[in-house]
Design a protein around this motif. Structure first.
Motif, PDB file in Angstrom:
ATOM      1  N   TYR A  80       0.844  -1.191   0.000  1.00 23.59           N
ATOM      2  CA  TYR A  80       0.000   0.000   0.000  1.00 23.59           C
ATOM      3  C   TYR A  80       0.880   1.241   0.000  1.00 23.59           C
ATOM      4  O   TYR A  80       2.091   1.168   0.268  1.00 23.59           O
ATOM      5  CB  TYR A  80      -0.867   0.026   1.287  1.00 23.59           C
ATOM      6  N   ASP A  81       0.256   2.392  -0.279  1.00 15.21           N
ATOM      7  CA  ASP A  81       0.874   3.656   0.101  1.00 15.21           C
ATOM      8  C   ASP A  81      -0.222   4.513   0.719  1.00 15.21           C
ATOM      9  O   ASP A  81      -1.420   4.230   0.549  1.00 15.21           O
ATOM     10  CB  ASP A  81       1.546   4.360  -1.081  1.00 15.21           C
ATOM     11  N   SER A  82       0.174   5.538   1.443  1.00 14.96           N
ATOM     12  CA  SER A  82      -0.763   6.328   2.228  1.00 14.96           C
ATOM     13  C   SER A  82      -0.117   7.665   2.500  1.00 14.96           C
ATOM     14  O   SER A  82       1.074   7.727   2.803  1.00 14.96           O
ATOM     15  CB  SER A  82      -1.004   5.578   3.548  1.00 14.96           C
ATOM     16  N   LYS A  83      -0.903   8.761   2.356  1.00 15.35           N
ATOM     17  CA  LYS A  83      -0.302  10.076   2.633  1.00 15.35           C
ATOM     18  C   LYS A  83      -0.488  10.481   4.087  1.00 15.35           C
ATOM     19  O   LYS A  83       0.420  10.994   4.709  1.00 15.35           O
ATOM     20  CB  LYS A  83      -0.960  11.129   1.737  1.00 15.35           C
ATOM     21  N   TYR A  84      -1.678  10.262   4.619  1.00 12.80           N
ATOM     22  CA  TYR A  84      -1.971  10.725   5.985  1.00 12.80           C
ATOM     23  C   TYR A  84      -2.369   9.588   6.924  1.00 12.80           C
ATOM     24  O   TYR A  84      -2.896   9.848   8.007  1.00 12.80           O
ATOM     25  CB  TYR A  84      -3.050  11.804   5.953  1.00 12.80           C
ATOM     26  N   GLY A  85      -2.165   8.336   6.502  1.00 12.85           N
ATOM     27  CA  GLY A  85      -2.318   7.220   7.438  1.00 12.85           C
ATOM     28  C   GLY A  85      -3.571   6.381   7.331  1.00 12.85           C
ATOM     29  O   GLY A  85      -3.610   5.280   7.871  1.00 12.85           O
TER      30      GLY A  85
ATOM     31  N   VAL B   1      -8.405  15.007   8.028  1.00 12.30           N
ATOM     32  CA  VAL B   1      -8.298  15.935   9.166  1.00 12.30           C
ATOM     33  C   VAL B   1      -7.662  17.214   8.624  1.00 12.30           C
ATOM     34  O   VAL B   1      -6.460  17.236   8.351  1.00 12.30           O
ATOM     35  CB  VAL B   1      -7.418  15.327  10.287  1.00 12.30           C
ATOM     36  N   PRO B   2      -8.466  18.289   8.410  1.00 14.37           N
ATOM     37  CA  PRO B   2      -7.931  19.493   7.769  1.00 14.37           C
ATOM     38  C   PRO B   2      -6.641  20.001   8.415  1.00 14.37           C
ATOM     39  O   PRO B   2      -5.717  20.417   7.715  1.00 14.37           O
ATOM     40  CB  PRO B   2      -9.071  20.506   7.922  1.00 14.37           C
ATOM     41  N   GLU B   3      -6.555  19.927   9.735  1.00 13.75           N
ATOM     42  CA  GLU B   3      -5.358  20.456  10.430  1.00 13.75           C
ATOM     43  C   GLU B   3      -4.095  19.643  10.116  1.00 13.75           C
ATOM     44  O   GLU B   3      -2.986  20.118  10.323  1.00 13.75           O
ATOM     45  CB  GLU B   3      -5.548  20.452  11.958  1.00 13.75           C
ATOM     46  N   HIS B   4      -4.246  18.407   9.634  1.00 12.71           N
ATOM     47  CA  HIS B   4      -3.074  17.584   9.345  1.00 12.71           C
ATOM     48  C   HIS B   4      -2.556  17.751   7.918  1.00 12.71           C
ATOM     49  O   HIS B   4      -1.485  17.251   7.584  1.00 12.71           O
ATOM     50  CB  HIS B   4      -3.405  16.092   9.563  1.00 12.71           C
ATOM     51  N   LEU B   5      -3.336  18.429   7.066  1.00  8.24           N
ATOM     52  CA  LEU B   5      -2.956  18.500   5.647  1.00  8.24           C
ATOM     53  C   LEU B   5      -1.769  19.434   5.426  1.00  8.24           C
ATOM     54  O   LEU B   5      -1.639  20.450   6.125  1.00  8.24           O
ATOM     55  CB  LEU B   5      -4.138  19.014   4.816  1.00  8.24           C
ATOM     56  N   ASP B   6      -0.936  19.111   4.450  1.00  9.68           N
ATOM     57  CA  ASP B   6       0.122  20.056   4.090  1.00  9.68           C
ATOM     58  C   ASP B   6      -0.523  21.229   3.334  1.00  9.68           C
ATOM     59  O   ASP B   6      -1.691  21.173   2.932  1.00  9.68           O
ATOM     60  CB  ASP B   6       1.257  19.387   3.308  1.00  9.68           C
ATOM     61  N   ASP B   7       0.229  22.311   3.140  1.00 10.17           N
ATOM     62  CA  ASP B   7      -0.353  23.556   2.584  1.00 10.17           C
ATOM     63  C   ASP B   7      -0.989  23.323   1.224  1.00 10.17           C
ATOM     64  O   ASP B   7      -2.072  23.834   0.940  1.00 10.17           O
ATOM     65  CB  ASP B   7       0.739  24.633   2.451  1.00 10.17           C
TER      66      ASP B   7
ATOM     67  N   ASN C 130      -4.909  23.949   0.567  1.00 10.01           N
ATOM     68  CA  ASN C 130      -5.342  24.999  -0.372  1.00 10.01           C
ATOM     69  C   ASN C 130      -6.243  24.432  -1.453  1.00 10.01           C
ATOM     70  O   ASN C 130      -7.267  25.018  -1.793  1.00 10.01           O
ATOM     71  CB  ASN C 130      -4.122  25.660  -1.022  1.00 10.01           C
ATOM     72  N   MET C 131      -5.852  23.281  -1.967  1.00 10.99           N
ATOM     73  CA  MET C 131      -6.622  22.651  -3.033  1.00 10.99           C
ATOM     74  C   MET C 131      -8.033  22.316  -2.542  1.00 10.99           C
ATOM     75  O   MET C 131      -9.026  22.608  -3.197  1.00 10.99           O
ATOM     76  CB  MET C 131      -5.875  21.371  -3.448  1.00 10.99           C
ATOM     77  N   LEU C 132      -8.095  21.724  -1.360  1.00 12.34           N
ATOM     78  CA  LEU C 132      -9.402  21.315  -0.835  1.00 12.34           C
ATOM     79  C   LEU C 132     -10.253  22.500  -0.398  1.00 12.34           C
ATOM     80  O   LEU C 132     -11.468  22.470  -0.544  1.00 12.34           O
ATOM     81  CB  LEU C 132      -9.226  20.368   0.344  1.00 12.34           C
ATOM     82  N   GLU C 133      -9.590  23.543   0.106  1.00  6.66           N
ATOM     83  CA  GLU C 133     -10.362  24.735   0.485  1.00  6.66           C
ATOM     84  C   GLU C 133     -11.039  25.318  -0.748  1.00  6.66           C
ATOM     85  O   GLU C 133     -12.204  25.712  -0.715  1.00  6.66           O
ATOM     86  CB  GLU C 133      -9.457  25.778   1.164  1.00  6.66           C
TER      87      GLU C 133
ATOM     88  N   LEU D 142     -14.141  24.117   4.252  1.00  5.66           N
ATOM     89  CA  LEU D 142     -13.523  22.789   4.327  1.00  5.66           C
ATOM     90  C   LEU D 142     -13.826  22.127   5.666  1.00  5.66           C
ATOM     91  O   LEU D 142     -13.643  22.726   6.718  1.00  5.66           O
ATOM     92  CB  LEU D 142     -12.000  22.935   4.158  1.00  5.66           C
ATOM     93  N   LYS D 143     -14.310  20.890   5.605  1.00  8.31           N
ATOM     94  CA  LYS D 143     -14.514  20.167   6.868  1.00  8.31           C
ATOM     95  C   LYS D 143     -13.974  18.747   6.724  1.00  8.31           C
ATOM     96  O   LYS D 143     -13.877  18.212   5.617  1.00  8.31           O
ATOM     97  CB  LYS D 143     -15.988  20.174   7.268  1.00  8.31           C
ATOM     98  N   GLY D 144     -13.631  18.163   7.843  1.00  7.33           N
ATOM     99  CA  GLY D 144     -13.055  16.828   7.810  1.00  7.33           C
ATOM    100  C   GLY D 144     -14.128  15.749   7.827  1.00  7.33           C
ATOM    101  O   GLY D 144     -15.317  16.032   7.917  1.00  7.33           O
ATOM    102  N   PHE D 145     -13.689  14.517   7.705  1.00  7.55           N
ATOM    103  CA  PHE D 145     -14.602  13.376   7.850  1.00  7.55           C
ATOM    104  C   PHE D 145     -13.799  12.173   8.321  1.00  7.55           C
ATOM    105  O   PHE D 145     -12.570  12.141   8.184  1.00  7.55           O
ATOM    106  CB  PHE D 145     -15.324  13.062   6.529  1.00  7.55           C
TER     107      PHE D 145
END
Ligand SMILES: Cc1cc2nc3c(=O)[nH]c(=O)nc-3n(C[C@H](O)[C@H](O)[C@H](O)COP(=O)(O)O)c2cc1C
Length: 178
Positions: free
Chosen positions: A8-13, A129-135, A139-142, A153-156
């Motif tokens: 697998y690969d994963s960016k945020y876990g 988790v928005p607070e965990h995202l890199d810039d 920005n892209m998701l916002e 933007l909200k998390g899930f």
């Protein structure tokens, strides 16, 4: 060494946690694609990727490209972690909707990319988790939320690790029966 491998690969876990739960149910070895594991000793290789911008991670795609000759001779299964259902219901225009796939469709597409004899594919939810995202990602998701969903933007968190573990068990049963 186990007979089965989860790669697998994963960016945020989130995909990593799914991979761990699947490997537990399947009683499989587990490896990140970045470690370039040797797939040759395994009867079944399960591939996992999160979905970013409507696509699999490039690291997973390139692992599949490099291992195609070996995977073509093996049984394969694939899973994804995505928020596809949530995006599809986001009220996008009809045209854009055609570019989006369900979690299950993404998983089936990944299994086909792997080549080999497909024994399973499963789309799972994920976590954001928005607070965990890199810039760059934030920005892209916002932008996405503001212009397409008309909300901030909200998390899930739709990670279902128990479902992932059960799917691993089902794959093991399918392998025993084959
Ligand atoms: C920048 C960004 C883009 C994303 N794009 C998509 C997408 O196009 N489709 C989708 O279903 N989910 C999308 N997601 C949701 C992720 O697939 C989901 O959060 C996943 O669980 C992340 O897995 P990871 O923690 O293993 O990287 C996106 C998330 C981020 C942060």
């Amino acid at each position: 060494m186990a007979k089965y491998l989860v790669v697998y690969d994963s960016k945020y876990g989130a995909t990593k946690e799914l991979a761990q739960a699947i490997a537990e149910g399947l009683q499989a070895d587990i490896a990140n694609v970045e470690t370039d594991p040797d797939v040759r000793p395994y009867e079944l290789v399960v591939i996992g990727s999160p979905i970013y911008g409507g696509d699999y991670l490039e690291s997973v795609r390139s692992f599949l490209r490099a291992n195609r000759p070996f995977l073509a001779k093996r049984k394969v299964a694939a899973f994804v972690s995505a928020a596809a259902e949530w995006e599809r219901s986001a009220g996008l225009t009809g045209e854009e909707d055609d570019l989006l796939f369900t979690q299950q469709e993404y998983a089936e597409g990944l299994a086909k990319l792997a080549g080999g004899q497909v024994v399973g594919a499963r789309g799972f939810g994920g976590r954001l988790v928005p607070e965990h995202l890199d810039d760059r990602d934030r920005n892209m998701l916002e932008w996405f939320y503001r212009f397409l969903m008309h909300e901030p933007l909200k998390g899930f968190d739709t990670l279902d690790l128990e479902a992932a573990r059960r799917w691993g068990e089902e794959l093991a049963a399918a392998m025993r029966a084959s």
